[in-house]
Design a protein around this motif. Sequence first.
Motif, PDB file in Angstrom:
ATOM      1  N   LEU A  93      27.272 -33.803  22.750  1.00 48.84           N
ATOM      2  CA  LEU A  93      26.383 -34.213  23.839  1.00 48.84           C
ATOM      3  C   LEU A  93      25.255 -33.205  24.024  1.00 48.84           C
ATOM      4  CD1 LEU A  93      28.216 -36.533  24.480  1.00 48.84           C
ATOM      5  CD2 LEU A  93      28.316 -35.802  26.861  1.00 48.84           C
ATOM      6  N   ARG A  94      25.594 -31.921  23.890  1.00 44.20           N
ATOM      7  CA  ARG A  94      24.580 -30.879  24.092  1.00 44.20           C
ATOM      8  C   ARG A  94      23.530 -30.908  22.985  1.00 44.20           C
ATOM      9  NH1 ARG A  94      25.723 -26.873  27.664  1.00 44.20           N
ATOM     10  NH2 ARG A  94      24.844 -25.268  26.327  1.00 44.20           N
ATOM     11  N   CYS A  95      23.907 -31.367  21.800  1.00 39.90           N
ATOM     12  CA  CYS A  95      22.911 -31.533  20.733  1.00 39.90           C
ATOM     13  C   CYS A  95      22.018 -32.743  21.001  1.00 39.90           C
ATOM     14  CB  CYS A  95      23.600 -31.688  19.369  1.00 39.90           C
ATOM     15  SG  CYS A  95      24.255 -30.154  18.691  1.00 39.90           S
ATOM     16  N   VAL A  96      22.552 -33.759  21.673  1.00 37.89           N
ATOM     17  CA  VAL A  96      21.741 -34.945  21.950  1.00 37.89           C
ATOM     18  C   VAL A  96      20.623 -34.616  22.938  1.00 37.89           C
ATOM     19  CG1 VAL A  96      21.750 -37.289  22.932  1.00 37.89           C
ATOM     20  CG2 VAL A  96      23.579 -36.581  21.377  1.00 37.89           C
ATOM     21  N   ASN A  97      20.904 -33.765  23.925  1.00 38.13           N
ATOM     22  CA  ASN A  97      19.799 -33.454  24.853  1.00 38.13           C
ATOM     23  C   ASN A  97      19.242 -32.047  24.635  1.00 38.13           C
ATOM     24  OD1 ASN A  97      21.686 -31.891  26.072  1.00 38.13           O
ATOM     25  ND2 ASN A  97      21.351 -32.678  28.136  1.00 38.13           N
ATOM     26  N   LEU A  98      19.531 -31.498  23.455  1.00 38.15           N
ATOM     27  CA  LEU A  98      18.905 -30.260  22.985  1.00 38.15           C
ATOM     28  C   LEU A  98      19.234 -29.037  23.835  1.00 38.15           C
ATOM     29  CD1 LEU A  98      15.423 -31.548  21.818  1.00 38.15           C
ATOM     30  CD2 LEU A  98      17.458 -31.105  20.445  1.00 38.15           C
ATOM     31  N   LEU A  99      20.380 -29.085  24.496  1.00 37.87           N
ATOM     32  CA  LEU A  99      20.885 -27.843  25.080  1.00 37.87           C
ATOM     33  C   LEU A  99      21.404 -26.939  23.958  1.00 37.87           C
ATOM     34  CD1 LEU A  99      22.764 -29.221  28.220  1.00 37.87           C
ATOM     35  CD2 LEU A  99      20.626 -27.931  28.181  1.00 37.87           C
ATOM     36  N   GLU A 100      21.757 -27.560  22.828  1.00 41.36           N
ATOM     37  CA  GLU A 100      22.063 -26.813  21.599  1.00 41.36           C
ATOM     38  C   GLU A 100      21.141 -27.315  20.514  1.00 41.36           C
ATOM     39  OE1 GLU A 100      24.059 -24.356  21.441  1.00 41.36           O
ATOM     40  OE2 GLU A 100      25.529 -24.672  23.052  1.00 41.36           O
ATOM     41  N   GLU A 101      20.728 -26.402  19.637  1.00 46.09           N
ATOM     42  CA  GLU A 101      19.900 -26.812  18.510  1.00 46.09           C
ATOM     43  C   GLU A 101      20.810 -27.151  17.334  1.00 46.09           C
ATOM     44  OE1 GLU A 101      16.398 -25.008  15.656  1.00 46.09           O
ATOM     45  OE2 GLU A 101      17.094 -23.843  17.368  1.00 46.09           O
ATOM     46  N   PRO A 102      20.753 -28.382  16.840  1.00 43.41           N
ATOM     47  CA  PRO A 102      21.601 -28.730  15.696  1.00 43.41           C
ATOM     48  C   PRO A 102      21.291 -27.852  14.488  1.00 43.41           C
ATOM     49  CG  PRO A 102      20.661 -30.702  16.694  1.00 43.41           C
ATOM     50  CD  PRO A 102      19.970 -29.525  17.332  1.00 43.41           C
ATOM     51  N   SER A 103      22.316 -27.585  13.662  1.00 43.97           N
ATOM     52  CA  SER A 103      22.107 -26.826  12.421  1.00 43.97           C
ATOM     53  C   SER A 103      21.539 -27.723  11.336  1.00 43.97           C
ATOM     54  CB  SER A 103      23.430 -26.215  11.945  1.00 43.97           C
ATOM     55  OG  SER A 103      24.040 -25.483  12.973  1.00 43.97           O
ATOM     56  N   ALA A 104      21.878 -29.021  11.391  1.00 46.07           N
ATOM     57  CA  ALA A 104      21.349 -29.991  10.424  1.00 46.07           C
ATOM     58  C   ALA A 104      21.493 -31.379  11.010  1.00 46.07           C
ATOM     59  CB  ALA A 104      22.113 -29.897   9.099  1.00 46.07           C
ATOM     60  N   GLY A 105      20.722 -32.310  10.450  1.00 45.60           N
ATOM     61  CA  GLY A 105      20.831 -33.700  10.875  1.00 45.60           C
ATOM     62  C   GLY A 105      19.745 -34.068  11.865  1.00 45.60           C
ATOM     63  N   THR A 106      19.753 -35.336  12.238  1.00 45.86           N
ATOM     64  CA  THR A 106      18.735 -35.833  13.155  1.00 45.86           C
ATOM     65  C   THR A 106      19.377 -36.560  14.333  1.00 45.86           C
ATOM     66  OG1 THR A 106      18.512 -37.913  11.946  1.00 45.86           O
ATOM     67  CG2 THR A 106      16.984 -36.148  11.369  1.00 45.86           C
ATOM     68  N   VAL A 107      18.711 -36.447  15.469  1.00 47.81           N
ATOM     69  CA  VAL A 107      19.098 -37.188  16.668  1.00 47.81           C
ATOM     70  C   VAL A 107      17.854 -37.895  17.169  1.00 47.81           C
ATOM     71  CG1 VAL A 107      19.942 -37.037  19.039  1.00 47.81           C
ATOM     72  CG2 VAL A 107      20.876 -35.485  17.295  1.00 47.81           C
ATOM     73  N   ARG A 108      17.961 -39.193  17.339  1.00 45.02           N
ATOM     74  CA  ARG A 108      16.860 -39.960  17.934  1.00 45.02           C
ATOM     75  C   ARG A 108      17.331 -40.540  19.252  1.00 45.02           C
ATOM     76  NH1 ARG A 108      12.991 -41.072  13.996  1.00 45.02           N
ATOM     77  NH2 ARG A 108      12.078 -42.744  15.230  1.00 45.02           N
ATOM     78  N   VAL A 109      16.488 -40.458  20.263  1.00 45.14           N
ATOM     79  CA  VAL A 109      16.791 -41.035  21.578  1.00 45.14           C
ATOM     80  C   VAL A 109      15.620 -41.926  21.957  1.00 45.14           C
ATOM     81  CG1 VAL A 109      17.200 -40.583  24.020  1.00 45.14           C
ATOM     82  CG2 VAL A 109      18.207 -39.073  22.292  1.00 45.14           C
ATOM     83  N   ALA A 110      15.924 -43.190  22.226  1.00 44.36           N
ATOM     84  CA  ALA A 110      14.901 -44.165  22.601  1.00 44.36           C
ATOM     85  C   ALA A 110      13.730 -44.127  21.613  1.00 44.36           C
ATOM     86  CB  ALA A 110      14.409 -43.921  24.028  1.00 44.36           C
ATOM     87  N   GLY A 111      14.061 -44.018  20.346  1.00 45.16           N
ATOM     88  CA  GLY A 111      13.057 -44.119  19.296  1.00 45.16           C
ATOM     89  C   GLY A 111      12.362 -42.820  18.934  1.00 45.16           C
ATOM     90  N   ALA A 112      12.534 -41.775  19.752  1.00 40.12           N
ATOM     91  CA  ALA A 112      11.875 -40.502  19.460  1.00 40.12           C
ATOM     92  C   ALA A 112      12.876 -39.540  18.841  1.00 40.12           C
ATOM     93  CB  ALA A 112      11.306 -39.896  20.744  1.00 40.12           C
ATOM     94  N   GLU A 113      12.458 -38.873  17.768  1.00 39.05           N
ATOM     95  CA  GLU A 113      13.359 -37.923  17.125  1.00 39.05           C
ATOM     96  C   GLU A 113      13.337 -36.609  17.911  1.00 39.05           C
ATOM     97  OE1 GLU A 113      12.832 -37.063  12.923  1.00 39.05           O
ATOM     98  OE2 GLU A 113      14.110 -35.306  13.160  1.00 39.05           O
ATOM     99  N   VAL A 114      14.421 -36.352  18.633  1.00 38.56           N
ATOM    100  CA  VAL A 114      14.443 -35.139  19.468  1.00 38.56           C
ATOM    101  C   VAL A 114      14.653 -33.890  18.624  1.00 38.56           C
ATOM    102  CG1 VAL A 114      15.228 -36.395  21.514  1.00 38.56           C
ATOM    103  CG2 VAL A 114      16.923 -35.323  20.043  1.00 38.56           C
ATOM    104  N   THR A 115      15.114 -34.071  17.386  1.00 33.38           N
ATOM    105  CA  THR A 115      15.298 -32.922  16.498  1.00 33.38           C
ATOM    106  C   THR A 115      14.034 -32.573  15.721  1.00 33.38           C
ATOM    107  OG1 THR A 115      16.409 -34.591  15.116  1.00 33.38           O
ATOM    108  CG2 THR A 115      17.795 -32.947  16.188  1.00 33.38           C
ATOM    109  N   ASP A 116      12.971 -33.353  15.911  1.00 39.21           N
ATOM    110  CA  ASP A 116      11.689 -33.019  15.297  1.00 39.21           C
ATOM    111  C   ASP A 116      11.192 -31.693  15.895  1.00 39.21           C
ATOM    112  OD1 ASP A 116       8.970 -32.731  14.731  1.00 39.21           O
ATOM    113  OD2 ASP A 116       8.569 -34.887  14.871  1.00 39.21           O
ATOM    114  N   PRO A 117      10.941 -30.688  15.039  1.00 35.52           N
ATOM    115  CA  PRO A 117      10.542 -29.379  15.583  1.00 35.52           C
ATOM    116  C   PRO A 117       9.260 -29.423  16.411  1.00 35.52           C
ATOM    117  CG  PRO A 117      10.529 -29.368  13.154  1.00 35.52           C
ATOM    118  CD  PRO A 117      11.069 -30.697  13.583  1.00 35.52           C
ATOM    119  N   ASP A 118       8.441 -30.454  16.198  1.00 35.00           N
ATOM    120  CA  ASP A 118       7.174 -30.521  16.927  1.00 35.00           C
ATOM    121  C   ASP A 118       7.251 -31.306  18.227  1.00 35.00           C
ATOM    122  OD1 ASP A 118       5.899 -29.086  14.933  1.00 35.00           O
ATOM    123  OD2 ASP A 118       5.504 -30.896  13.760  1.00 35.00           O
TER     124      ASP A 118
END
Length: 267
Positions: A64-89
């Motif tokens: 859950l913390r990776c989904v809302n970026l309280l933790e930074e994932p080590s690998a992989g992607t998470v998209r929420v409502a169409g936006a990639e939250v793991t995109d560094p930009d």
Amino acid sequence: MSARKGPGGPAEPAGDAGAAAIEIRGLRKSFGDNEVLSGIDFHVDAGEVVCVIGPSGSGKSTLLRCVNLLEEPSAGTVRVAGAEVTDPDIDIDAARRRIGMVFQSFNLFPHLTALGNVTIAQRKVLKRDRAEAERVARANLERVGLADKVAEYPGRLSGGQQQRVAIARALAMDPRVMLFDEPTSALDPELVGDVLGVMRELAEDGMTMLVVTHEMSFAREVADRVVFMDGGVVVEEGPPSRVLDDPEHERTRTFLARVLDPAGQGP
Ligand SMILES: Nc1ncnc2c1ncn2[C@@H]1O[C@H](COP(=O)(O)OP(=O)(O)O)[C@@H](O)[C@H]1O
Ligand SMILES: [Mg+2]
């Protein structure tokens, strides 16, 4: 992507309509040498309720913390409502605003009333003016059954009422999805039902919800799907009746036996 290009298939709609509300692909997370999430793939469709169950330490909170970026994932992607939250930009604050989060601990400001607690982030983060923020706060406090507690301070509310204020606080931000991390685990048993009742109503209203819980009757009755995690992987997932009553994996059976019969009495 390519799946949508087939002849006769629906045209890709503008914006994020049609996309999964939450889409997790190849998600890994390590703390030092300790790999806590070892490749997680699943999605939550818009309007779906997915309950995550699993033993302590299996990585549910980290997920859950990776989904809302309280933790930074080590690998992989998470998209929420169409936006990639793991995109560094990505604008992290904007991404987080789409995600409501309710924790085991309520984390209310003790010096603010229920109304103040539900108003403050609306004003600071969403820049709503006082009248608008208070209107939204009252509506959401009423939604969680606390219309008569608007002026009360957290110290004078039960744990169940405080947790409902925390839910109202999250809803007031107009989230696209709601994440719940064991929202009833800190509550006295007689207070659990009111909080689960509010969550059930949210589900019926069509809110997209990802819920970590040990409340098996809630999972059974409210979840569209149940995901069983152990050791940082999804062991199995499916409709509650399948996963809870007829699990495929021994690990799931062992976990359920322990949760449903903690004293080990057996039938
Ligand atoms: N910030 C952290 N630093 C180091 N280890 C962590 C951190 N957060 C969680 N862990 C470790 O990750 C593992 C999974 O934890 P968690 O996601 O909280 O599991 P669950 O919610 O399923 O009980 C545990 O071994 C825990 O000690
Ligand atoms: Mg946890």
